[in-house]
Structure formats: structure tokens, C-alpha cells
Design a protein around this motif. Structure first.
Motif, PDB file in Angstrom:
ATOM      1  N   TYR A  20       0.705  -1.165   0.024  1.00  0.00           N
ATOM      2  CA  TYR A  20      -0.115  -0.057  -0.179  1.00  0.00           C
ATOM      3  C   TYR A  20       0.823   1.361  -0.049  1.00  0.00           C
ATOM      4  CZ  TYR A  20      -3.489   3.375   1.510  1.00  0.00           C
ATOM      5  OH  TYR A  20      -4.085   4.454   1.653  1.00  0.00           O
ATOM      6  N   PRO A  21       0.686   2.158  -0.666  1.00  0.00           N
ATOM      7  CA  PRO A  21      -0.573   2.472  -1.725  1.00  0.00           C
ATOM      8  C   PRO A  21       0.259   1.870  -3.107  1.00  0.00           C
ATOM      9  CG  PRO A  21       0.447   4.652  -1.182  1.00  0.00           C
ATOM     10  CD  PRO A  21       1.189   3.636  -0.431  1.00  0.00           C
ATOM     11  N   TYR A  22      -0.218   1.093  -3.829  1.00  0.00           N
ATOM     12  CA  TYR A  22      -0.061   0.578  -5.110  1.00  0.00           C
ATOM     13  C   TYR A  22      -0.510   1.176  -6.309  1.00  0.00           C
ATOM     14  CZ  TYR A  22       1.275  -2.559  -8.852  1.00  0.00           C
ATOM     15  OH  TYR A  22       1.614  -2.991 -10.154  1.00  0.00           O
ATOM     16  N   THR A  23      -0.015   1.585  -7.408  1.00  0.00           N
ATOM     17  CA  THR A  23      -0.649   2.064  -8.518  1.00  0.00           C
ATOM     18  C   THR A  23       0.037   1.271  -9.531  1.00  0.00           C
ATOM     19  OG1 THR A  23      -0.730   4.211  -7.343  1.00  0.00           O
ATOM     20  CG2 THR A  23      -1.001   4.214  -9.943  1.00  0.00           C
ATOM     21  N   GLU A  24      -0.937   0.793 -10.426  1.00  0.00           N
ATOM     22  CA  GLU A  24      -0.606   0.247 -11.564  1.00  0.00           C
ATOM     23  C   GLU A  24       0.444   1.159 -12.516  1.00  0.00           C
ATOM     24  OE1 GLU A  24      -0.235  -3.039 -13.470  1.00  0.00           O
ATOM     25  OE2 GLU A  24      -1.748  -3.164 -12.044  1.00  0.00           O
ATOM     26  N   GLY A  25       1.610   0.578 -12.965  1.00  0.00           N
ATOM     27  CA  GLY A  25       2.351   1.207 -13.770  1.00  0.00           C
ATOM     28  C   GLY A  25       3.304   2.100 -13.065  1.00  0.00           C
ATOM     29  N   MET A  26       3.328   2.157 -11.731  1.00  0.00           N
ATOM     30  CA  MET A  26       4.475   2.964 -11.139  1.00  0.00           C
ATOM     31  C   MET A  26       5.881   2.237 -11.388  1.00  0.00           C
ATOM     32  SD  MET A  26       3.626   1.940  -7.133  1.00  0.00           S
ATOM     33  CE  MET A  26       4.447   3.258  -6.135  1.00  0.00           C
ATOM     34  N   GLU A  56      -3.877   5.196   5.856  1.00  0.00           N
ATOM     35  CA  GLU A  56      -4.719   5.432   4.834  1.00  0.00           C
ATOM     36  C   GLU A  56      -4.471   6.932   4.512  1.00  0.00           C
ATOM     37  OE1 GLU A  56      -9.354   4.784   3.627  1.00  0.00           O
ATOM     38  OE2 GLU A  56      -8.953   4.894   5.645  1.00  0.00           O
ATOM     39  N   SER A  57      -4.183   7.324   3.510  1.00  0.00           N
ATOM     40  CA  SER A  57      -4.311   8.393   2.853  1.00  0.00           C
ATOM     41  C   SER A  57      -3.041   9.557   3.557  1.00  0.00           C
ATOM     42  CB  SER A  57      -5.531   9.463   3.176  1.00  0.00           C
ATOM     43  OG  SER A  57      -6.603   8.690   2.538  1.00  0.00           O
ATOM     44  N   LYS A  58      -2.047   8.974   3.880  1.00  0.00           N
ATOM     45  CA  LYS A  58      -1.112   9.678   4.821  1.00  0.00           C
ATOM     46  C   LYS A  58       0.221   9.474   3.946  1.00  0.00           C
ATOM     47  CE  LYS A  58      -3.381   9.117   9.319  1.00  0.00           C
ATOM     48  NZ  LYS A  58      -3.197   8.473  10.653  1.00  0.00           N
ATOM     49  N   VAL A  59       0.405   8.397   3.231  1.00  0.00           N
ATOM     50  CA  VAL A  59       1.627   7.901   2.653  1.00  0.00           C
ATOM     51  C   VAL A  59       1.956   8.837   1.381  1.00  0.00           C
ATOM     52  CG1 VAL A  59       3.054   6.247   1.564  1.00  0.00           C
ATOM     53  CG2 VAL A  59       1.268   5.681   3.164  1.00  0.00           C
ATOM     54  N   SER A  60       3.611   9.572   1.523  1.00  0.00           N
ATOM     55  CA  SER A  60       3.888  10.160   0.583  1.00  0.00           C
ATOM     56  C   SER A  60       3.862   9.562  -0.602  1.00  0.00           C
ATOM     57  CB  SER A  60       5.056  10.999   1.014  1.00  0.00           C
ATOM     58  OG  SER A  60       6.095  10.236   1.357  1.00  0.00           O
ATOM     59  N   PHE A  65       4.341   0.854   1.259  1.00  0.00           N
ATOM     60  CA  PHE A  65       4.478  -0.196   2.447  1.00  0.00           C
ATOM     61  C   PHE A  65       4.319  -1.533   2.136  1.00  0.00           C
ATOM     62  CE2 PHE A  65       4.498   4.095   4.642  1.00  0.00           C
ATOM     63  CZ  PHE A  65       4.986   3.919   5.907  1.00  0.00           C
ATOM     64  N   ILE A  66       5.109  -2.266   2.677  1.00  0.00           N
ATOM     65  CA  ILE A  66       4.847  -3.702   2.770  1.00  0.00           C
ATOM     66  C   ILE A  66       4.412  -4.021   4.157  1.00  0.00           C
ATOM     67  CG2 ILE A  66       5.621  -6.080   2.661  1.00  0.00           C
ATOM     68  CD1 ILE A  66       7.674  -5.280   0.334  1.00  0.00           C
ATOM     69  N   ILE A  67       3.317  -4.677   4.450  1.00  0.00           N
ATOM     70  CA  ILE A  67       3.000  -4.933   5.811  1.00  0.00           C
ATOM     71  C   ILE A  67       2.788  -6.455   5.860  1.00  0.00           C
ATOM     72  CG2 ILE A  67       1.185  -4.890   7.671  1.00  0.00           C
ATOM     73  CD1 ILE A  67       2.361  -2.336   6.609  1.00  0.00           C
ATOM     74  N   PRO A  68       3.725  -7.192   6.287  1.00  0.00           N
ATOM     75  CA  PRO A  68       4.137  -8.698   6.057  1.00  0.00           C
ATOM     76  C   PRO A  68       2.708  -9.573   6.576  1.00  0.00           C
ATOM     77  CG  PRO A  68       6.102  -7.773   6.714  1.00  0.00           C
ATOM     78  CD  PRO A  68       5.071  -6.629   7.020  1.00  0.00           C
ATOM     79  N   GLU A  69       2.618 -10.678   5.946  1.00  0.00           N
ATOM     80  CA  GLU A  69       1.548 -11.773   6.614  1.00  0.00           C
ATOM     81  C   GLU A  69       2.158 -12.350   7.656  1.00  0.00           C
ATOM     82  OE1 GLU A  69      -1.362 -14.886   4.560  1.00  0.00           O
ATOM     83  OE2 GLU A  69       0.557 -15.034   3.873  1.00  0.00           O
ATOM     84  N   GLY A  70       1.928 -11.863   8.898  1.00  0.00           N
ATOM     85  CA  GLY A  70       2.489 -12.460  10.105  1.00  0.00           C
ATOM     86  C   GLY A  70       3.367 -11.763  10.654  1.00  0.00           C
TER      87      GLY A  70
END
Length: 194
Positions: A20-26, A56-60, A65-70
Motif C-alpha cells: 500500500y499504496p500501489y498504483t498500476e504502472g508505477m 490511509e491517505s497519509k503515505v507520501s 509500505f509492505i505489511i508482512p503476512e504475519g
């Protein structure tokens, strides 16, 4: 709660890790890996959502960000997620790390494996298994904030916090004690990575 059900069009999952936040084509992104803690009664996804709701809505722009699964997912597995981002055409620039509470388990593997430009440790849950055998990031790039009273008399904490602090002090890590509650510490340290 609303945080448990966090949804956003900028949220994708790779190998179970929230991106997050991922944008297609970045094409370029600075990366922050932030390990969530253990929240009793919540699933990994709900624990990821606790962090995502704060982001949410704060990331420049230009930061992922990667929030690992676990809380304990080995950093070597996160490197697979990073490779997948690169395979999608994203050049990874700066790398930062954060972890909260029980995320100290996964955070340990990251500290041993990679060099980060900044590390924020938020009220970690130290167990003997969370003390790194080595740290590749220079200590002046690492901050830890904690509050002993958030943990009460839980033996895994009281038996290990002094060793954890001593180890980090040997590596010249900036360590701060606070009166803040557990979640407030996470929010503050997460904010330093935005």
C-alpha cells in the motif's frame, strides 16, 4: 471495527503481504517494511489492517509500505515480495524498516538480513528469540521507543527487555522510554516512516 475491514483501491497482496499504496504502472518507489504486532483474537489480515488503517491517505507519493503476512514472517520471504514488485517494473530505492510489539520476531530477521536507511522499533515484545545475532544497519539509523508498563509482569517481557535494550545500546541505537500506551507508540513510530 472499521480497521479490521480496511479496503482501498491502492491495496494489493503479494504472497499474502499487504502492499500500500500501489498504483498500476508505477516505476519507482521507496520501500517501508512494517511488521504488525500480535492482537489477540485477530487474523493476520486484521492485524495487517490495524497498520493499514493508520497509513490511509497519509503515505507520501513514491513510497510503498509492505505489511508482512504475519508478525514472524522471515525477511527472506519478504524479499520474494520485493522481487515481485521489481518484476512488475518498479525500481526500489530507499529501504526502511519498522516493527511493533510481536513484530519484533520478523523484525529480527530483517535486521540480520538487510541494511536500512531508517529503522523504527515500536514497543517491542522481546523474547530471547527476538534478539538479533547481528545488525547490518548502523545504530545511528535505528530508534526504539518503549514503555515497560504496557507489558505488566509478563515474564517473557520482564525476563528479556533489559537484554534487548542492552544489545541495542551496544549498537548505539537511540532508545527512548515513554509513558505512551502501546498503540500510540506504534502510531508515532509509523508516522516517522511516512
Amino acid at each position: 471495527t472499521a480497521a479490521d475491514d480496511f479496503q482501498s483501491e491502492g491495496l494489493i497482496y503479494i504472497n499474502g503481504d499487504a502492499i500500500y499504496p500501489y498504483t498500476e504502472g508505477m516505476t519507482n518507489a521507496d520501500l517501508v517494511v512494517f511488521y504488525h504486532g500480535i492482537e489477540t483474537g485477530k487474523t493476520n489480515k486484521q492485524e495487517q489492517n490495524t497498520i493499514l488503517a493508520e497509513l490511509e491517505s497519509k503515505v507520501s507519493q513514491g513510497k510503498l509500505f509492505i505489511i508482512p503476512e504475519g508478525h514472524d514472517k522471515p525477511y527472506s520471504s519478504i524479499e520474494g515480495t520485493i522481487s515481485e514488485l521489481e518484476n512488475r517494473g518498479i525500481t526500489i530505492g530507499d529501504r526502511k524498516l519498522g516493527f511493533w510489539s510481536g513484530g519484533a520476531v520478523g523484525g529480527k530477521t530483517a535486521l540480520e538480513s538487510d541494511t536500512f536507511s531508517q529503522v523504527e522499533i515500536a514497543d517491542p515484545s522481546p523474547q530471547s528469540s527476538t534478539i538479533p545475532s547481528s545488525i547490518r544497519t548502523p545504530g545511528d539509523k535505528i530508534d526504539m521507543t518503549y514503555n515497560r508498563s504496557n507489558w505488566g509482569t509478563q515474564s517473557y517481557y520482564t525476563n528479556n527487555i533489559d537484554s534487548y535494550v542492552a544489545f541495542l545500546t551496544e549498537h548505539e541505537v537511540d532508545i527512548n522510554e515513554t509513558d505512551d500506551n502501546h498503540k500510540t507508540i506504534m502510531i508515532r513510530m509509523l508516522g516517522k516512516l511516512l
